[in-house]
Design an enzyme around this catalytic site. Structure first.
Site, PDB file in Angstrom:
ATOM      1  N   HIS A  59       0.861  -1.195   0.000  1.00  0.00           N
ATOM      2  CA  HIS A  59       0.000   0.000   0.000  1.00  0.00           C
ATOM      3  C   HIS A  59       0.899   1.249   0.000  1.00  0.00           C
ATOM      4  O   HIS A  59       1.948   1.254   0.673  1.00  0.00           O
ATOM      5  CB  HIS A  59      -0.850  -0.030   1.264  1.00  0.00           C
ATOM      6  CG  HIS A  59      -2.043   0.881   1.255  1.00  0.00           C
ATOM      7  ND1 HIS A  59      -1.951   2.236   1.093  1.00  0.00           N
ATOM      8  CD2 HIS A  59      -3.367   0.627   1.421  1.00  0.00           C
ATOM      9  CE1 HIS A  59      -3.151   2.776   1.154  1.00  0.00           C
ATOM     10  NE2 HIS A  59      -4.033   1.823   1.349  1.00  0.00           N
TER      11      HIS A  59
ATOM     12  N   GLY B 230       0.353  -4.964   1.698  1.00  0.00           N
ATOM     13  CA  GLY B 230      -0.869  -5.133   0.906  1.00  0.00           C
ATOM     14  C   GLY B 230      -0.601  -5.794  -0.439  1.00  0.00           C
ATOM     15  O   GLY B 230      -1.478  -6.425  -1.020  1.00  0.00           O
TER      16      GLY B 230
ATOM     17  N   TYR C 180      -5.397  -4.630  10.260  1.00  0.00           N
ATOM     18  CA  TYR C 180      -5.864  -5.210   8.994  1.00  0.00           C
ATOM     19  C   TYR C 180      -7.373  -5.431   9.045  1.00  0.00           C
ATOM     20  O   TYR C 180      -7.968  -5.577  10.116  1.00  0.00           O
ATOM     21  CB  TYR C 180      -5.105  -6.503   8.688  1.00  0.00           C
ATOM     22  CG  TYR C 180      -4.688  -6.550   7.242  1.00  0.00           C
ATOM     23  CD1 TYR C 180      -3.648  -5.728   6.796  1.00  0.00           C
ATOM     24  CD2 TYR C 180      -5.345  -7.335   6.323  1.00  0.00           C
ATOM     25  CE1 TYR C 180      -3.278  -5.731   5.457  1.00  0.00           C
ATOM     26  CE2 TYR C 180      -4.979  -7.345   4.988  1.00  0.00           C
ATOM     27  CZ  TYR C 180      -3.942  -6.528   4.560  1.00  0.00           C
ATOM     28  OH  TYR C 180      -3.575  -6.508   3.240  1.00  0.00           O
TER      29      TYR C 180
HETATM   30  O1  YXS Z   1      12.910   8.407  -0.155  1.00  0.00           O
HETATM   31  P1  YXS Z   1      12.147   8.458  -1.458  1.00  0.00           P
HETATM   32  O2  YXS Z   1      11.294   9.683  -1.615  1.00  0.00           O
HETATM   33  O3  YXS Z   1      13.004   8.128  -2.663  1.00  0.00           O
HETATM   34  O4  YXS Z   1      11.051   7.233  -1.391  1.00  0.00           O
HETATM   35  C1  YXS Z   1      11.506   5.929  -1.125  1.00  0.00           C
HETATM   36  C2  YXS Z   1      10.459   5.249  -0.263  1.00  0.00           C
HETATM   37  O5  YXS Z   1       9.904   6.119   0.713  1.00  0.00           O
HETATM   38  C3  YXS Z   1       9.408   4.896  -1.295  1.00  0.00           C
HETATM   39  N1  YXS Z   1       8.572   3.783  -0.848  1.00  0.00           N
HETATM   40  C4  YXS Z   1       7.267   3.887  -0.574  1.00  0.00           C
HETATM   41  N2  YXS Z   1       6.439   4.958  -0.629  1.00  0.00           N
HETATM   42  C5  YXS Z   1       5.146   4.736  -0.270  1.00  0.00           C
HETATM   43  N3  YXS Z   1       4.666   3.540   0.124  1.00  0.00           N
HETATM   44  C6  YXS Z   1       5.472   2.455   0.180  1.00  0.00           C
HETATM   45  N4  YXS Z   1       4.957   1.275   0.547  1.00  0.00           N
HETATM   46  C7  YXS Z   1       6.843   2.617  -0.174  1.00  0.00           C
HETATM   47  N5  YXS Z   1       7.924   1.780  -0.212  1.00  0.00           N
HETATM   48  C8  YXS Z   1       8.965   2.519  -0.633  1.00  0.00           C
HETATM   49  O6  YXS Z   1      10.129   4.504  -2.457  1.00  0.00           O
HETATM   50  C9  YXS Z   1      11.420   5.149  -2.445  1.00  0.00           C
HETATM   51  C10 YXS Z   1      12.484   4.079  -2.555  1.00  0.00           C
HETATM   52  O7  YXS Z   1      12.345   3.318  -1.373  1.00  0.00           O
HETATM   53  P2  YXS Z   1      13.645   2.751  -0.619  1.00  0.00           P
HETATM   54  O8  YXS Z   1      14.738   3.756  -0.714  1.00  0.00           O
HETATM   55  O9  YXS Z   1      13.203   2.301   0.718  1.00  0.00           O
HETATM   56  O10 YXS Z   1      13.994   1.479  -1.540  1.00  0.00           O
HETATM   57  P3  YXS Z   1      14.851   0.203  -1.130  1.00  0.00           P
HETATM   58  O11 YXS Z   1      15.103  -0.524  -2.401  1.00  0.00           O
HETATM   59  O12 YXS Z   1      15.997   0.632  -0.283  1.00  0.00           O
HETATM   60  O13 YXS Z   1      13.892  -0.655  -0.171  1.00  0.00           O
HETATM   61  C11 YXS Z   1      12.764  -1.277  -0.722  1.00  0.00           C
HETATM   62  C12 YXS Z   1      11.813  -1.694   0.426  1.00  0.00           C
HETATM   63  C13 YXS Z   1      10.505  -2.235  -0.172  1.00  0.00           C
HETATM   64  C14 YXS Z   1      12.485  -2.779   1.320  1.00  0.00           C
HETATM   65  C15 YXS Z   1      11.513  -0.444   1.293  1.00  0.00           C
HETATM   66  O14 YXS Z   1      11.106   0.613   0.419  1.00  0.00           O
HETATM   67  C16 YXS Z   1      10.416  -0.693   2.279  1.00  0.00           C
HETATM   68  O15 YXS Z   1      10.634  -1.341   3.324  1.00  0.00           O
HETATM   69  N6  YXS Z   1       9.182  -0.205   1.935  1.00  0.00           N
HETATM   70  C17 YXS Z   1       8.020  -0.356   2.817  1.00  0.00           C
HETATM   71  C18 YXS Z   1       7.532  -1.814   2.795  1.00  0.00           C
HETATM   72  C19 YXS Z   1       6.294  -1.903   3.671  1.00  0.00           C
HETATM   73  O16 YXS Z   1       6.380  -1.850   4.922  1.00  0.00           O
HETATM   74  N7  YXS Z   1       5.127  -1.954   3.054  1.00  0.00           N
HETATM   75  C20 YXS Z   1       3.828  -1.959   3.741  1.00  0.00           C
HETATM   76  C21 YXS Z   1       3.034  -0.731   3.281  1.00  0.00           C
HETATM   77  S1  YXS Z   1       1.551  -0.567   4.222  1.00  0.00           S
HETATM   78  C22 YXS Z   1       0.603  -1.858   3.624  1.00  0.00           C
HETATM   79  O17 YXS Z   1       0.906  -2.452   2.605  1.00  0.00           O
HETATM   80  C23 YXS Z   1      -0.624  -2.263   4.386  1.00  0.00           C
HETATM   81  C24 YXS Z   1      -1.425  -1.115   4.861  1.00  0.00           C
HETATM   82  S2  YXS Z   1      -0.157  -3.293   5.722  1.00  0.00           S
HETATM   83  O18 YXS Z   1       1.017  -2.670   6.314  1.00  0.00           O
HETATM   84  O19 YXS Z   1      -1.228  -3.340   6.635  1.00  0.00           O
HETATM   85  O20 YXS Z   1       0.177  -4.560   5.128  1.00  0.00           O
END
Ligand code: YXS
Length: 257
Positions: A62, A106, A136
């Site tokens: 998400h 998500g 969730y």
């Molecule tokens: O710093 P900038 O502006 O370049 O932005 C970064 C991140 O902030 C952005 N980004 C996201 N923006 C919005 N929503 C996201 N889910 C998201 N994930 C990443 O993308 C730019 C590059 O990210 P970066 O530097 O972290 O990349 P990386 O290659 O070092 O790491 C990739 C990840 C996926 C390991 C890392 O981005 C990460 O941990 N992302 C969040 C994963 C996560 O927790 N997703 C859950 C989202 S909430 C959701 O899905 C549900 C509501 S729930 O949580 O209930 O399941």
């Protein structure tokens, strides 16, 4: 944010928002729904959902920037993620998730809502509500439960730790795990086989299985209780802290309140 390709009754949807690691946002989901509408009209018989070849992150889940501030349900009926899952579940032909790289939050539920999953051996899947303190929703938890089993769903949801494709396949959660260089060949062979079968029979069986998988009784009192518990979470300080910590690129400090 989405690349679309259709040939021989098989459609391919490629997530293409690399700069945000294919985070699932409102605009992407609107494009997704429009594409599925067009596929329905065109009589598409199988959809392959993928990210760009060689991606390290299939989808980061998400779009956290679009999660509402505290006090509003972050996974309400009209939320893009909920709409995306419903679009996949109700599309009248099988959707095959072709996975490489890491799948988060998500997006993990979205993949589990697909009808079939073929993954590269080194792909990983993480369910992350507990990382952000997101409550969730009931339908989403049912997706995890139907895709796996109670023990594994609890492990993924409580630990929020990435789980390997190999392990999920050994537990029957994924259909196939292959070497990355065989991923397209195996996925599209399955898609061609499905597209060569009777579309009416398949679309009716898909809808029957969706109805059967969702056939759970729950008293209005239990539903109200669940919604009340979820409200406690998204009204909490911890909910605001989870989103703030992500934006500030630091580990959240949850206090349980
Ligand atoms: O710093 P900038 O502006 O370049 O932005 C970064 C991140 O902030 C952005 N980004 C996201 N923006 C919005 N929503 C996201 N889910 C998201 N994930 C990443 O993308 C730019 C590059 O990210 P970066 O530097 O972290 O990349 P990386 O290659 O070092 O790491 C990739 C990840 C996926 C390991 C890392 O981005 C990460 O941990 N992302 C969040 C994963 C996560 O927790 N997703 C859950 C989202 S909430 C959701 O899905 C549900 C509501 S729930 O949580 O209930 O399941």
């Amino acid at each position: 944010m989405l690349q679309i390709h259709v040939a021989d009754h098989i459609a391919t949807l490629t997530l293409d928002r690399e700069q945000r690691r294919n985070a699932l946002c409102e605009e992407m989901v609107q494009s997704f729904a429009a594409a599925l509408d067009a596929f329905r009209t065109a009589g598409v018989r199988c959809v392959v959902l993928r990210a760009r070849p060689g991606c390290k992150v299939w989808s980061s889940g998400h779009d956290i920037e679009e999660l509402p501030a505290a006090g509003l349900d972050p996974l309400a009926w009209r939320d893009p993620l909920r709409k995306l899952v419903r679009e996949i579940e109700t599309f009248p032909a099988p959707v095959i998730a072709m996975i490489e790289g890491s799948v988060w939050g998500g997006a993990c539920e979205t993949v589990f809502a697909c009808d079939l999953i073929v993954a590269a051996r080194d792909a990983t899947f993480a369910a992350t509500p507990a990382k952000l303190n997101v409550p969730y929703n009931v339908g989403g938890l049912l997706t995890f439960l139907n895709a796996s089993n109670l023990r594994l769903a609890k492990e993924m949801l409580f630990t929020a730790a990435p789980v390997t494709a190999e392990r999920l396949c050994s537990l029957g959660v994924l259909n196939q795990v292959v070497d990355a260089n065989e991923l397209e060949e195996v996925t599209y062979a399955m898609a061609r086989r499905i597209a060569g079968n009777a579309p009416l029979s398949i679309s009716v069986m898909k809808e029957q299985l969706r109805i059967l998988a969702g056939a759970h009784t729950m008293s209005p009192e239990d539903f109200e209780r669940i919604q009340g518990l979820r409200r406690v979470v998204y009204n909490s300080q911890d909910y605001a802290e989870g989103i703030r910590a992500f934006k500030e690129k630091r580990k959240p400090e949850f206090k349980g309140e």
